[in-house]
Design a protein around this motif. Structure first.
Motif, PDB file in Angstrom:
ATOM      1  N   MET A  20       0.838  -1.206   0.000  1.00  0.00           N
ATOM      2  CA  MET A  20       0.000   0.000   0.000  1.00  0.00           C
ATOM      3  C   MET A  20       0.871   1.254   0.000  1.00  0.00           C
ATOM      4  N   LYS A  21       1.940   1.232   0.782  1.00  0.00           N
ATOM      5  CA  LYS A  21       2.863   2.378   0.823  1.00  0.00           C
ATOM      6  C   LYS A  21       3.531   2.593  -0.530  1.00  0.00           C
ATOM      7  N   ALA A  22       3.971   1.492  -1.143  1.00  0.00           N
ATOM      8  CA  ALA A  22       4.643   1.599  -2.438  1.00  0.00           C
ATOM      9  C   ALA A  22       3.694   2.122  -3.502  1.00  0.00           C
ATOM     10  N   HIS A  23       2.454   1.657  -3.471  1.00  0.00           N
ATOM     11  CA  HIS A  23       1.464   2.124  -4.444  1.00  0.00           C
ATOM     12  C   HIS A  23       1.216   3.619  -4.275  1.00  0.00           C
ATOM     13  N   ALA A  24       1.114   4.092  -3.039  1.00  0.00           N
ATOM     14  CA  ALA A  24       0.908   5.515  -2.792  1.00  0.00           C
ATOM     15  C   ALA A  24       2.091   6.331  -3.301  1.00  0.00           C
ATOM     16  N   LYS A  25       3.300   5.827  -3.066  1.00  0.00           N
ATOM     17  CA  LYS A  25       4.507   6.535  -3.510  1.00  0.00           C
ATOM     18  C   LYS A  25       4.568   6.590  -5.032  1.00  0.00           C
ATOM     19  N   ARG A  26       4.169   5.482  -5.683  1.00  0.00           N
ATOM     20  CA  ARG A  26       4.201   5.455  -7.154  1.00  0.00           C
ATOM     21  C   ARG A  26       3.199   6.444  -7.737  1.00  0.00           C
ATOM     22  N   ILE A  27       2.023   6.530  -7.124  1.00  0.00           N
ATOM     23  CA  ILE A  27       0.998   7.457  -7.590  1.00  0.00           C
ATOM     24  C   ILE A  27       1.386   8.895  -7.283  1.00  0.00           C
ATOM     25  N   GLY A  28       2.179   9.075  -6.237  1.00  0.00           N
ATOM     26  CA  GLY A  28       2.562  10.411  -5.819  1.00  0.00           C
ATOM     27  C   GLY A  28       1.549  11.023  -4.876  1.00  0.00           C
ATOM     28  N   ILE A  29       0.934  10.186  -4.066  1.00  0.00           N
ATOM     29  CA  ILE A  29      -0.112  10.631  -3.157  1.00  0.00           C
ATOM     30  C   ILE A  29       0.411  10.600  -1.725  1.00  0.00           C
ATOM     31  N   VAL A  61      -3.156  -3.914  -6.955  1.00  0.00           N
ATOM     32  CA  VAL A  61      -1.861  -4.055  -6.268  1.00  0.00           C
ATOM     33  C   VAL A  61      -1.923  -5.067  -5.128  1.00  0.00           C
ATOM     34  N   LEU A  62      -3.035  -5.059  -4.384  1.00  0.00           N
ATOM     35  CA  LEU A  62      -3.115  -5.897  -3.197  1.00  0.00           C
ATOM     36  C   LEU A  62      -3.451  -7.342  -3.550  1.00  0.00           C
ATOM     37  N   PRO A  63      -2.745  -8.301  -2.949  1.00  0.00           N
ATOM     38  CA  PRO A  63      -3.039  -9.711  -3.158  1.00  0.00           C
ATOM     39  C   PRO A  63      -4.071 -10.205  -2.154  1.00  0.00           C
ATOM     40  N   ALA A  64      -4.632 -11.379  -2.405  1.00  0.00           N
ATOM     41  CA  ALA A  64      -5.397 -12.071  -1.371  1.00  0.00           C
ATOM     42  C   ALA A  64      -4.404 -12.544  -0.317  1.00  0.00           C
ATOM     43  N   SER A  65      -4.842 -12.568   0.932  1.00  0.00           N
ATOM     44  CA  SER A  65      -3.948 -12.987   2.020  1.00  0.00           C
ATOM     45  C   SER A  65      -4.727 -13.768   3.063  1.00  0.00           C
ATOM     46  N   LEU A  66      -4.058 -14.767   3.646  1.00  0.00           N
ATOM     47  CA  LEU A  66      -4.647 -15.532   4.737  1.00  0.00           C
ATOM     48  C   LEU A  66      -5.025 -14.645   5.914  1.00  0.00           C
ATOM     49  N   THR A  99       1.820  -7.157  -8.951  1.00  0.00           N
ATOM     50  CA  THR A  99       2.675  -6.311  -9.795  1.00  0.00           C
ATOM     51  C   THR A  99       3.844  -7.097 -10.370  1.00  0.00           C
ATOM     52  N   CYS A 100       4.491  -7.914  -9.553  1.00  0.00           N
ATOM     53  CA  CYS A 100       5.615  -8.719 -10.042  1.00  0.00           C
ATOM     54  C   CYS A 100       5.144  -9.791 -11.027  1.00  0.00           C
ATOM     55  N   GLN A 101       3.961 -10.365 -10.783  1.00  0.00           N
ATOM     56  CA  GLN A 101       3.430 -11.357 -11.718  1.00  0.00           C
ATOM     57  C   GLN A 101       3.204 -10.738 -13.093  1.00  0.00           C
ATOM     58  N   LYS A 102       2.700  -9.507 -13.117  1.00  0.00           N
ATOM     59  CA  LYS A 102       2.486  -8.830 -14.400  1.00  0.00           C
ATOM     60  C   LYS A 102       3.794  -8.707 -15.169  1.00  0.00           C
ATOM     61  N   GLU A 103       4.856  -8.388 -14.462  1.00  0.00           N
ATOM     62  CA  GLU A 103       6.161  -8.272 -15.118  1.00  0.00           C
ATOM     63  C   GLU A 103       6.587  -9.604 -15.724  1.00  0.00           C
ATOM     64  N   MET A 104       6.362 -10.707 -15.001  1.00  0.00           N
ATOM     65  CA  MET A 104       6.797 -12.024 -15.490  1.00  0.00           C
ATOM     66  C   MET A 104       6.080 -12.429 -16.774  1.00  0.00           C
ATOM     67  N   PHE A 159       8.371   0.075  -5.560  1.00  0.00           N
ATOM     68  CA  PHE A 159       8.240  -1.281  -5.041  1.00  0.00           C
ATOM     69  C   PHE A 159       9.605  -1.926  -4.765  1.00  0.00           C
ATOM     70  N   ARG A 160      10.674  -1.342  -5.303  1.00  0.00           N
ATOM     71  CA  ARG A 160      11.999  -1.944  -5.124  1.00  0.00           C
ATOM     72  C   ARG A 160      13.029  -0.957  -4.598  1.00  0.00           C
ATOM     73  N   LEU A 161      12.601   0.036  -3.876  1.00  0.00           N
ATOM     74  CA  LEU A 161      13.559   0.986  -3.304  1.00  0.00           C
ATOM     75  C   LEU A 161      14.509   0.261  -2.356  1.00  0.00           C
ATOM     76  N   ASP A 162      15.788   0.348  -2.650  1.00  0.00           N
ATOM     77  CA  ASP A 162      16.833  -0.290  -1.824  1.00  0.00           C
ATOM     78  C   ASP A 162      16.606  -1.793  -1.657  1.00  0.00           C
ATOM     79  N   TYR A 163      15.946  -2.438  -2.595  1.00  0.00           N
ATOM     80  CA  TYR A 163      15.646  -3.864  -2.470  1.00  0.00           C
ATOM     81  C   TYR A 163      16.932  -4.692  -2.560  1.00  0.00           C
ATOM     82  N   PRO A 164      17.261  -5.477  -1.533  1.00  0.00           N
ATOM     83  CA  PRO A 164      18.555  -6.181  -1.495  1.00  0.00           C
ATOM     84  C   PRO A 164      18.738  -7.228  -2.593  1.00  0.00           C
ATOM     85  N   LEU A 165      17.643  -7.851  -3.053  1.00  0.00           N
ATOM     86  CA  LEU A 165      17.773  -8.988  -3.968  1.00  0.00           C
ATOM     87  C   LEU A 165      17.388  -8.650  -5.405  1.00  0.00           C
TER      88      LEU A 165
END
Length: 641
Positions: A20-29, A61-66, A99-104, A159-165
């Motif tokens: 949610m934070k990454a989506h807000a940052k991408r939108i610029g909100i 952006v949001l996935p289903a989650s347990l 988002t990552c699935q779309k890229e794949m 979504f990948r700011l400073d992402y280690p991998l």
């Protein structure tokens, strides 16, 4: 005035809030995302001009989650304040986010058919981490230099700011595919896709593929009647056909497709699956980039599913798909669902790593997991992720092969740690409680506010000289032995020659002639019974203790009376539920408490769980919610001994 959106989220994991934070940052909100307790709270100024586009994009952006529950939105004059936020910075081990699935699957992307696609809030990160703290130089990705595009992403991609991998096809992990005659390397978009196409076609043609994934080696094959290993897992490739093949309630369907991707045992529905697996099957939906890309190509071959076994690199297969990194695979996590109740039965993935309080600053060890200090926090994770640990005391599970050499080493039993894990999770330490731990053997426990006492220990079960013990159990038992030998000579012979330490449930499964000779096999058979009300299996309680041999004698008597196996297995669990429902109230009366704790994998059975709810429901029994109810909760409970 603020627009406020609240989501119930019963976990300390932060990946949904991070998305949610990454989506807000991408939108610029300008959005505040707060994760506090068991909620995620989003607050945005109602006059924000991009509010509508942000909310519409959030659905993608949001996935289903347990862990996600109900949601609500409202307007507030005041911005919600955050009282606590634990930024754990721990590696995840979940499926790729939307988002990552779309890229794949986007041919224009640098990650088209790249199976190691992930971001800060998703993917198979944990298998690539070697030790803490979690950063690139402490991971297997240190061997790969990021390309210029990836270097730009860690500065600009929300979504990948400073992402280690971070990696992509241009700078990431190449794959190779081998058969007995040739080897092919995948290192660009075309060859990556071709590798998965060939893998899927091979399986569709009846061949086997040994595929290395982020979760270890999996031998993939097309299931054929009479040729399916008992430990195989059904890999469903198409969400649209799940309900054609499997009989699931909505909660099971949602869990299977959640970003956590648990392992579920569900009832079969289609005739083809019933012919292959019987009444129930262990099911998995593609849970990492390798299995997702394979499943996509499997559908192109006209198959809705394949199957796999977890194995090692030495397993024989027609094809091998491999890569040159020694990933550290976690044990898959089984999930149990009963209406709105979700329980982690066993496993590490999804649950660990996690940060926990460590009031006494000790080191706990169980099943290769450690609860250890890493900097200022205590993390539960695989022991080899900690390079060195200083501690005043080491607490090690009984039977664990671990030589510490520490001067202050304490061994503890499973049942004691399991009860303490539940009490600690529910904030009940220091209060009196009674409980039952059921994992192959059944223990009745009492916690006096300081320590856990084994109030009603089980009678040890010894499988050697079984017929002698059954024949002398009571008057007439010797005739049962004679009649059983005449009726079931092969089973009689098998039971007569048992050697080694074999538990009562394996012996029961052998007696019933089940293919899966284990507690799992009995549970699976019980699931196929669709009736109500079972037989009363004899437990011959003496001094409140369960009699294993009376239990087996009762089952054999019903077998001689031609009782169906599924009815028998269902009845076994119902009888245990009645037994537990009889003993627990007696303990409650003696020690004056209404706090009841249940732990152990055996409780993850529909008929037993349902019976317990009827017999003990008034006490609202406590069970682990954030940790497995089975063995892997011991490392958590060790901190509170």
């Amino acid at each position: 005035m603020y627009f406020v959106f609240e989501l119930d989220f019963n976990s300390s994991k932060t990946y949904v809030a991070d998305l949610m934070k990454a989506h807000a940052k991408r939108i610029g909100i300008d959005a505040d995302v707060i994760q506090d307790g068991q909620k995620i709270i989003l607050a945005i100024d109602r006059d924000e001009k991009d509010l509508e586009s942000f909310l519409l994009g959030l659905e993608e952006v949001l996935p289903a989650s347990l862990f996600l529950g109900k949601s609500k939105h409202y307007f507030s004059e005041e911005k919600p304040q955050q009282s606590h936020y634990a930024d754990e910075n721990l590696p995840l081990n979940i499926a790729p986010c939307p988002t990552c699935q779309k890229e794949m699957f986007d041919v224009s992307s640098r990650r088209y058919y790249y199976p190691f696609t992930s971001c800060n809030a998703c993917g198979s990160q944990h298998p690539f981490v070697t030790h803490y703290p979690y950063k690139r130089e402490n991971s297997l990705m240190k061997f790969f230099a990021p390309c210029e595009a990836c270097l730009n992403e860690v500065k600009e991609n929300a979504f990948r700011l400073d992402y280690p991998l971070i990696s992509c096809i241009d700078c990431g992990v190449p794959l190779r595919m081998m058969d007995k005659e040739s080897e092919h390397t995948a290192n660009d978009k075309g060859t990556y896709r071709q590798l998965f196409e060939v893998s899927a076609r091979a399986v569709a043609a009846g061949e086997t593929v040994l595929m290395k994934t982020a979760h270890g080696f999996r031998k993939l094959f097309k299931p054929q009647e009479g040729k399916i290993p008992p430990n195989s897992i059904l890999l469903m490739a198409d969400a649209n056909t799940l309900n054609n093949h499997l009989m699931m309630v909505q909660q099971e369907f949602n869990a299977l497709l959640s970003i956590e991707r648990p392992l579920l045992r569900v009832a079969t529905k289609s005739e083809e699956l019933k012919a292959l697996y019987g009444s129930s099957v262990l099911v998995k939906y593609p849970d990492d980039g390798m299995s997702m890309l394979f499943a996509k190509e499997l559908l192109a071959c006209g198959l809705d599913y394949a199957a796999y076994i977890e194995c090692d690199a030495k397993e024989e297969a027609d094809f091998l798909v491999d890569f040159d990194l020694p990933v550290g695979a976690q044990k898959d996590t089984k999930l149990f669902i009963n209406q709105d109740t979700k329980l982690f039965v066993s496993g590490e993935r999804i649950v660990y790593p996690v940060t926990v309080p460590n009031p006494k600053r000790v080191l706990g060890i169980a099943y290769g997991l450690a609860a250890a200090k890493a900097g200022d926090v205590t993390i539960i994770d695989n022991f080899d992720h900690f390079e060195s640990v200083e501690t005043a005391e080491i607490r090690i599970l009984e039977g664990e092969v671990f030589e510490s050499g520490h001067s202050n080493e304490v061994r503890f039993p499973q049942w004691k740690a399991s009860m303490l894990s539940v009490l600690a999770e529910h904030g009940k330490l220091g209060e009196k409680a009674v409980g039952a731990h059921f994992d192959g053997q059944l223990y009745f426990l009492y916690y006096n506010g300081k320590e856990v006492i084994n109030a009603v220990p089980p009678i040890p079960f010894e499988s050697d000289n079984l017929w002698e013990k059954i024949g002398t159990l009571r008057e007439g038992s010797d005739r049962l032995v004679v009649n059983y030998k005449k009726r079931f000579p092969e089973t009689w012979e098998r039971l007569n020659n048992l050697e080694g330490d074999i538990d009562i449930f394996k012996v029961t499964a052998i007696t019933l002639g089940l293919k899966d000779e284990s507690l799992e096999g009995i549970s699976a058979e019980a699931l196929s019974f669709l009736g109500k009300g079972g037989l009363q299996i004899d437990t011959r309680v003496k001094d409140n203790r369960f009699d294993n041999y009376a239990f087996l004698t009762s089952i054999m008597s019903y077998q001689l009376g031609d009782v169906e196996n599924n009815f028998m297995c269902y009845s076994i669990y119902e009888s245990f539920g009645d037994y537990i429902g009889e003993i627990i109230p007696q303990l409650i009366e003696k020690v004056d408490t209404r706090t009841v704790v249940l732990s152990g994998e055996t409780f993850a059975n529909q008929s037993l769980y349902g019976r317990i709810q009827r017999t003990l429901g008034q006490y609202k029994p406590l069970m682990n919610q954030k940790f497995p109810i089975g063995k892997e909760n011991a490392v958590h409970g060790a901190l509170y001994l």
